[in-house]
Motif scaffolding. Structure first.
Motif, mmCIF file in Angstrom:
data_model
loop_
_atom_site.group_PDB
_atom_site.id
_atom_site.type_symbol
_atom_site.label_atom_id
_atom_site.label_comp_id
_atom_site.label_asym_id
_atom_site.label_seq_id
_atom_site.Cartn_x
_atom_site.Cartn_y
_atom_site.Cartn_z
ATOM 1 N N THR A 97 0.875 -1.170 0.000
ATOM 2 C CA THR A 97 0.000 0.000 0.000
ATOM 3 C C THR A 97 0.907 1.214 0.000
ATOM 4 N N GLU A 98 0.819 2.008 -1.034
ATOM 5 C CA GLU A 98 1.660 3.194 -1.177
ATOM 6 C C GLU A 98 3.142 2.856 -1.036
ATOM 7 N N GLY A 99 3.539 1.735 -1.640
ATOM 8 C CA GLY A 99 4.931 1.325 -1.667
ATOM 9 C C GLY A 99 5.448 0.668 -0.402
ATOM 10 N N VAL A 100 4.580 0.417 0.576
ATOM 11 C CA VAL A 100 4.976 -0.193 1.841
ATOM 12 C C VAL A 100 4.305 -1.560 1.962
ATOM 13 N N ALA A 101 5.055 -2.547 2.474
ATOM 14 C CA ALA A 101 4.491 -3.887 2.660
ATOM 15 C C ALA A 101 3.258 -3.816 3.548
ATOM 16 N N ALA A 102 2.163 -4.404 3.063
ATOM 17 C CA ALA A 102 0.910 -4.412 3.815
ATOM 18 C C ALA A 102 0.541 -5.821 4.272
#
Length: 132
Positions: free
Chosen positions: A31-36
Motif C-alpha cells: 500500500t503506497e509502496g509499503v508492505a501491507a
C-alpha cells in the motif's frame, strides 16, 4: 513483529530456507509502496498448503488478506488447498470457512502455547471458488 511490522511465525533462518525451495510460492501486498501483507505456501502438483498469511496491523480490515488468499488460490491451487489453524483461533477458522474451507481433521498438541499445547484444526478447500 517481523517484516515491516507484519507478524511472521517462522524464525528468519527457517523462513529463508523454506522460501529457497522450488515449491515455495507466495505474494506480497503493498500500500503506497509499503508492505501491507503477505501469503506464503507450497504448491506441489497443483495442490497447495498455506504456510502463513499475515497483514500488517495498520492495514487490517481493508480486504488485503482476502485479496492475498484469492490470488494465491487462483495462481497456485488448481487442485485444492489446505491449512492448519490453531483450534483456539475461531475467528481465523471462520474467515477460511467463508472462502469454502472445511475442517477435516485435528492434529493434537501441534502448536506450543504458554500454558501447554494447542491442537491444530486442519482445513481443506477441494475446489477453489471461481470468480464470476
Amino acid at each position: 513483529s517481523g517484516l515491516l511490522g507484519i507478524d511472521i511465525d517462522w524464525p528468519p533462518d527457517r523462513l529463508a530456507a523454506m522460501l529457497g525451495r522450488p515449491a515455495a510460492v507466495g505474494f506480497m501486498a503493498t500500500t503506497e509502496g509499503v508492505a501491507a501483507g503477505f501469503i506464503i505456501g507450497w504448491c506441489i502438483s497443483g495442490e497447495a498448503e498455506i504456510i502463513q498469511i499475515s497483514v500488517a496491523p495498520a492495514c487490517r480490515r481493508r480486504g488485503i488478506g482476502a485479496m492475498l488468499l484469492q490470488a494465491f488460490m487462483k495462481s497456485h491451487a488448481p487442485a485444492g488447498c489446505h491449512i492448519e489453524v490453531r483450534a483456539d483461533n475461531t475467528a481465523v477458522q471462520a474467515i477460511y470457512s467463508r472462502f469454502g474451507f472445511v475442517p477435516y481433521s485435528r492434529s493434537p498438541g501441534y502448536y506450543a502455547a504458554t500454558d501447554g499445547r494447542i491442537d491444530a484444526v486442519l482445513m481443506r478447500l477441494d475446489t477453489p471458488p471461481h470468480e464470476s
